[in-house]
Design a protein around this motif. Structure first.
Motif, PDB file in Angstrom:
ATOM      1  N   LEU A  40       2.374  -4.905   0.052  1.00  0.00           N
ATOM      2  CA  LEU A  40       3.008  -3.586  -0.006  1.00  0.00           C
ATOM      3  C   LEU A  40       3.954  -3.296   1.156  1.00  0.00           C
ATOM      4  N   GLY A  41       4.040  -4.192   2.144  1.00  0.00           N
ATOM      5  CA  GLY A  41       4.965  -3.961   3.250  1.00  0.00           C
ATOM      6  C   GLY A  41       4.477  -4.499   4.575  1.00  0.00           C
ATOM      7  N   ASP A  42       5.254  -4.230   5.619  1.00  0.00           N
ATOM      8  CA  ASP A  42       4.977  -4.737   6.956  1.00  0.00           C
ATOM      9  C   ASP A  42       3.860  -3.972   7.648  1.00  0.00           C
ATOM     10  N   ILE A  43       3.146  -4.708   8.500  1.00  0.00           N
ATOM     11  CA  ILE A  43       2.116  -4.131   9.350  1.00  0.00           C
ATOM     12  C   ILE A  43       2.434  -4.572  10.778  1.00  0.00           C
ATOM     13  N   ARG A  44       2.439  -3.613  11.716  1.00  0.00           N
ATOM     14  CA  ARG A  44       2.692  -3.929  13.118  1.00  0.00           C
ATOM     15  C   ARG A  44       1.633  -3.263  13.986  1.00  0.00           C
ATOM     16  N   LYS A  81       2.408   0.761   9.146  1.00  0.00           N
ATOM     17  CA  LYS A  81       1.710   0.234   7.970  1.00  0.00           C
ATOM     18  C   LYS A  81       2.392   0.736   6.710  1.00  0.00           C
ATOM     19  N   PRO A  82       2.166   0.060   5.594  1.00  0.00           N
ATOM     20  CA  PRO A  82       2.676   0.568   4.322  1.00  0.00           C
ATOM     21  C   PRO A  82       2.018   1.909   3.996  1.00  0.00           C
ATOM     22  N   PHE A  83       2.771   2.815   3.479  1.00  0.00           N
ATOM     23  CA  PHE A  83       2.286   4.162   3.176  1.00  0.00           C
ATOM     24  C   PHE A  83       1.046   4.153   2.282  1.00  0.00           C
ATOM     25  N   LEU A  84       1.021   3.267   1.303  1.00  0.00           N
ATOM     26  CA  LEU A  84      -0.062   3.270   0.315  1.00  0.00           C
ATOM     27  C   LEU A  84      -1.348   2.594   0.780  1.00  0.00           C
ATOM     28  N   VAL A  85      -1.327   1.923   1.916  1.00  0.00           N
ATOM     29  CA  VAL A  85      -2.515   1.215   2.386  1.00  0.00           C
ATOM     30  C   VAL A  85      -3.230   2.072   3.435  1.00  0.00           C
ATOM     31  N   TYR A 104      -5.542   3.232   6.573  1.00  0.00           N
ATOM     32  CA  TYR A 104      -5.803   2.611   7.875  1.00  0.00           C
ATOM     33  C   TYR A 104      -7.110   1.827   7.886  1.00  0.00           C
ATOM     34  N   HIS A 105      -8.153   2.340   7.244  1.00  0.00           N
ATOM     35  CA  HIS A 105      -9.444   1.647   7.302  1.00  0.00           C
ATOM     36  C   HIS A 105      -9.391   0.267   6.644  1.00  0.00           C
ATOM     37  N   VAL A 106      -8.536   0.092   5.654  1.00  0.00           N
ATOM     38  CA  VAL A 106      -8.383  -1.213   5.013  1.00  0.00           C
ATOM     39  C   VAL A 106      -7.716  -2.195   5.977  1.00  0.00           C
ATOM     40  N   ILE A 107      -6.671  -1.746   6.659  1.00  0.00           N
ATOM     41  CA  ILE A 107      -5.979  -2.600   7.625  1.00  0.00           C
ATOM     42  C   ILE A 107      -6.902  -2.911   8.800  1.00  0.00           C
ATOM     43  N   GLU A 108      -7.611  -1.907   9.295  1.00  0.00           N
ATOM     44  CA  GLU A 108      -8.549  -2.137  10.402  1.00  0.00           C
ATOM     45  C   GLU A 108      -9.578  -3.191  10.029  1.00  0.00           C
ATOM     46  N   SER A 109     -10.122  -3.110   8.850  1.00  0.00           N
ATOM     47  CA  SER A 109     -11.119  -4.074   8.400  1.00  0.00           C
ATOM     48  C   SER A 109     -10.561  -5.496   8.406  1.00  0.00           C
TER      49      SER A 109
END
Length: 86
Positions: A46-50, A68-72, A74-79
């Motif tokens: 869904l896009g870039d993560i920095r 982060k991508p708008f649709l994702v 934060y807790h998913v990225i953190e995991s």
């Protein structure tokens, strides 16, 4: 808006960072830094993560997700990021 969390490490910071750098670079992202601080980026469907990191003790790293991508959520990225550091 950013999201900050702390990861407790099971190994020495330099060896963990080397492994994380290899994994992120191997999956098409970039990782720049040293045992004190640095930054990373990667791509998702869904896009870039920095993000950025800084070390606060011999076994803890503070990680800040800066983009982060708008649709994702934060807790998913953190995991997912935690998996790299454990």
């Amino acid at each position: 808006m950013s999201h900050v969390f702390t990861v407790k490490l099971n190994d020495e910071i330099p060896s963990v960072l080397k492994r994380v750098e290899e994994e992120i670079s191997g999956s098409g992202g970039s990782f720049k830094g040293d045992p004190e601080k640095g930054s990373f980026d990667g791509k998702s469907i869904l896009g870039d993560i920095r993000g950025e990191y800084c070390c606060v003790s011999g076994n803890e790293i503070i990680i800040t997700i800066t983009h982060k991508p708008f649709l994702v959520p934060y807790h998913v990225i953190e995991s997912e990021i935690r998996k790299y550091f454990l």
